[in-house]
Design a protein around this motif. Structure first.
Motif, PDB file in Angstrom:
ATOM      1  N   CYS A 196       8.889   1.350   8.400  1.00  0.00           N
ATOM      2  CA  CYS A 196       9.993   0.406   8.172  1.00  0.00           C
ATOM      3  C   CYS A 196      10.802   0.205   9.447  1.00  0.00           C
ATOM      4  O   CYS A 196      11.194  -0.926   9.782  1.00  0.00           O
ATOM      5  N   LEU A 197      11.055   1.283  10.172  1.00  0.00           N
ATOM      6  CA  LEU A 197      11.810   1.177  11.422  1.00  0.00           C
ATOM      7  C   LEU A 197      11.043   0.366  12.461  1.00  0.00           C
ATOM      8  O   LEU A 197      11.610  -0.506  13.123  1.00  0.00           O
ATOM      9  N   ARG A 198       9.764   0.636  12.600  1.00  0.00           N
ATOM     10  CA  ARG A 198       8.949  -0.052  13.600  1.00  0.00           C
ATOM     11  C   ARG A 198       8.739  -1.534  13.268  1.00  0.00           C
ATOM     12  O   ARG A 198       8.630  -2.361  14.173  1.00  0.00           O
ATOM     13  N   SER A 199       8.673  -1.845  11.974  1.00  0.00           N
ATOM     14  CA  SER A 199       8.432  -3.234  11.575  1.00  0.00           C
ATOM     15  C   SER A 199       9.711  -4.034  11.384  1.00  0.00           C
ATOM     16  O   SER A 199       9.660  -5.225  11.091  1.00  0.00           O
ATOM     17  N   GLY A 200      10.859  -3.368  11.556  1.00  0.00           N
ATOM     18  CA  GLY A 200      12.128  -4.069  11.393  1.00  0.00           C
ATOM     19  C   GLY A 200      12.438  -4.436   9.958  1.00  0.00           C
ATOM     20  O   GLY A 200      13.168  -5.402   9.703  1.00  0.00           O
ATOM     21  N   LEU A 247       6.403  14.795   1.166  1.00  0.00           N
ATOM     22  CA  LEU A 247       7.499  14.480   2.085  1.00  0.00           C
ATOM     23  C   LEU A 247       6.995  13.814   3.363  1.00  0.00           C
ATOM     24  O   LEU A 247       7.638  12.896   3.892  1.00  0.00           O
ATOM     25  N   ARG A 248       5.853  14.260   3.851  1.00  0.00           N
ATOM     26  CA  ARG A 248       5.292  13.674   5.070  1.00  0.00           C
ATOM     27  C   ARG A 248       5.000  12.184   4.870  1.00  0.00           C
ATOM     28  O   ARG A 248       5.214  11.373   5.771  1.00  0.00           O
ATOM     29  N   PHE A 249       4.514  11.838   3.685  1.00  0.00           N
ATOM     30  CA  PHE A 249       4.216  10.451   3.356  1.00  0.00           C
ATOM     31  C   PHE A 249       5.491   9.607   3.409  1.00  0.00           C
ATOM     32  O   PHE A 249       5.494   8.479   3.913  1.00  0.00           O
ATOM     33  N   TRP A 250       6.607  10.142   2.888  1.00  0.00           N
ATOM     34  CA  TRP A 250       7.887   9.425   2.924  1.00  0.00           C
ATOM     35  C   TRP A 250       8.336   9.162   4.359  1.00  0.00           C
ATOM     36  O   TRP A 250       8.794   8.062   4.695  1.00  0.00           O
ATOM     37  N   TYR A 251       8.199  10.174   5.209  1.00  0.00           N
ATOM     38  CA  TYR A 251       8.612  10.005   6.606  1.00  0.00           C
ATOM     39  C   TYR A 251       7.742   8.969   7.317  1.00  0.00           C
ATOM     40  O   TYR A 251       8.233   8.224   8.170  1.00  0.00           O
ATOM     41  N   GLN A 252       6.468   8.928   6.970  1.00  0.00           N
ATOM     42  CA  GLN A 252       5.598   7.917   7.583  1.00  0.00           C
ATOM     43  C   GLN A 252       6.012   6.504   7.150  1.00  0.00           C
ATOM     44  O   GLN A 252       5.962   5.563   7.942  1.00  0.00           O
ATOM     45  N   ILE A 301       0.841  -1.206   0.000  1.00  0.00           N
ATOM     46  CA  ILE A 301       0.000   0.000   0.000  1.00  0.00           C
ATOM     47  C   ILE A 301       0.874   1.254   0.000  1.00  0.00           C
ATOM     48  O   ILE A 301       0.649   2.198  -0.767  1.00  0.00           O
ATOM     49  N   PHE A 302       1.888   1.263   0.867  1.00  0.00           N
ATOM     50  CA  PHE A 302       2.800   2.410   0.899  1.00  0.00           C
ATOM     51  C   PHE A 302       3.465   2.609  -0.459  1.00  0.00           C
ATOM     52  O   PHE A 302       3.599   3.742  -0.945  1.00  0.00           O
ATOM     53  N   GLY A 306      13.941   2.377   0.493  1.00  0.00           N
ATOM     54  CA  GLY A 306      13.022   3.505   0.610  1.00  0.00           C
ATOM     55  C   GLY A 306      13.754   4.823   0.774  1.00  0.00           C
ATOM     56  O   GLY A 306      13.385   5.836   0.158  1.00  0.00           O
ATOM     57  N   LEU A 307      14.803   4.829   1.581  1.00  0.00           N
ATOM     58  CA  LEU A 307      15.598   6.048   1.764  1.00  0.00           C
ATOM     59  C   LEU A 307      16.302   6.441   0.470  1.00  0.00           C
ATOM     60  O   LEU A 307      16.419   7.624   0.146  1.00  0.00           O
ATOM     61  N   ALA A 308      16.779   5.437  -0.274  1.00  0.00           N
ATOM     62  CA  ALA A 308      17.432   5.723  -1.557  1.00  0.00           C
ATOM     63  C   ALA A 308      16.473   6.408  -2.522  1.00  0.00           C
ATOM     64  O   ALA A 308      16.848   7.330  -3.256  1.00  0.00           O
ATOM     65  N   ARG A 309      15.197   5.976  -2.513  1.00  0.00           N
ATOM     66  CA  ARG A 309      14.194   6.606  -3.379  1.00  0.00           C
ATOM     67  C   ARG A 309      13.809   7.983  -2.851  1.00  0.00           C
ATOM     68  O   ARG A 309      13.599   8.929  -3.624  1.00  0.00           O
TER      69      ARG A 309
END
Length: 269
Positions: free
Chosen positions: A116-120, A106-111, A94-95, A128-131
């Motif tokens: 990703c951090l919370r789900s490991g 930008l807010r969507f990217w941070y979410q 979905i993301f 995702g960061l590269a994109r």
């Protein structure tokens, strides 16, 4: 477009069958899940679709996954099956669709990064960061996050490259300069520590071989001290950090607040 939605719904069947088999959700609950997902999917294909439509779907799936985990734990299911990974995979799906459509949000990217951090999801976070930095190259915090991820995996060269790229777009960023200098200081300190450890090992080996002979011990001590001094004072070790310090101060044009922030980041050990 309707065919696309129905194909997505069809792909959910193995997961739903597994949830039914494990008695995590009953038949009524599964029908409700199917109904809600179909509503969300049709909402996403509307021409007037907004980021909030994706986020509403994501919030529903997060709540559903939390409920699934609680029930799975209470039923003492230990063996993993298709439904255990389907929730996180769907959230990435979905993301991914939302970010392709609203790549400028930008807010969507941070979410997504937070998810990703919370789900490991380490691999998905890195990609995702590269994109994200490709679409938002002037967002300093994204470059810092991307470089930090590389450092966590021990990829110093990749982190260095990311910080250099970030500075091309934001040459006046005290945070990027500070993190770059911090990285090079850490690298130099690690080299010094490794050389000192090697000198100590050589000293111990020579001392054991001579068995305490006075002349040999004196020679060994002198050699070790010279080696440590060389490790600490070798000009090549600190050359890059010194160059970065000079270049950063030039770029920041001596501004007191910027220089103070730069040194605060660089020397935060």
């Amino acid at each position: 477009m309707a065919d696309q939605v129905e194909q997505i719904m069809q792909d959910m069947v193995p997961e739903l069958d597994d949830l039914r088999r494990k008695r995590i959700f009953d038949e009524t609950e599964i029908k409700h899940v199917v109904q809600r997902r179909r509503e969300f999917e049709y909402r996403l294909i509307r021409p007037s679709c907004k980021p909030q439509d994706y986020l509403s779907y994501i919030r529903y799936e997060v709540a559903l996954e939390c409920l699934r985990r609680r029930r799975s734990h209470s039923l003492k299911w230990r063996s993993k099956s298709v439904s255990d990974n389907a929730g996180v995979h769907r959230l990435h799906f979905i993301f991914g669709r939302g970010l392709r459509k609203f790549k400028g949000d930008l807010r969507f990217w941070y979410q997504y990064i937070d998810f990703c951090l919370r789900s490991g999801s380490a691999r998905m976070l890195s990609s995702g960061l590269a994109r994200a930095v490709r679409f938002h190259p002037r967002e300093v915090h994204l470059w810092l996050l991307a470089a930090d991820r590389e450092l966590k995996f021990g990829h110093v060269k990749s982190a260095r490259t990311l910080l250099k790229r970030g500075l091309r777009f934001s040459p006046g960023s005290e945070k990027l300069w500070g993190e770059f200098l911090h990285l090079e200081i850490q690298v130099a300190r690690n080299i010094v520590a490794a050389r000192q450890a090697k000198e100590e090992e050589e000293k111990d080996s020579e001392a054991a071989a001579t068995k305490g002979a006075a002349t040999s011990a004196a020679g060994t001590s002198s050699t070790a001290e010279a080696g440590v001094a060389k490790a600490e004072g070798g000009p090549g070790i600190w050359a890059l950090a010194s160059m970065l310090l000079r270049r950063a101060l030039e770029r920041l044009k001596g501004d007191p607040s910027s220089c103070a922030e730069f040194l605060k980041v660089a020397l935060s050990f």
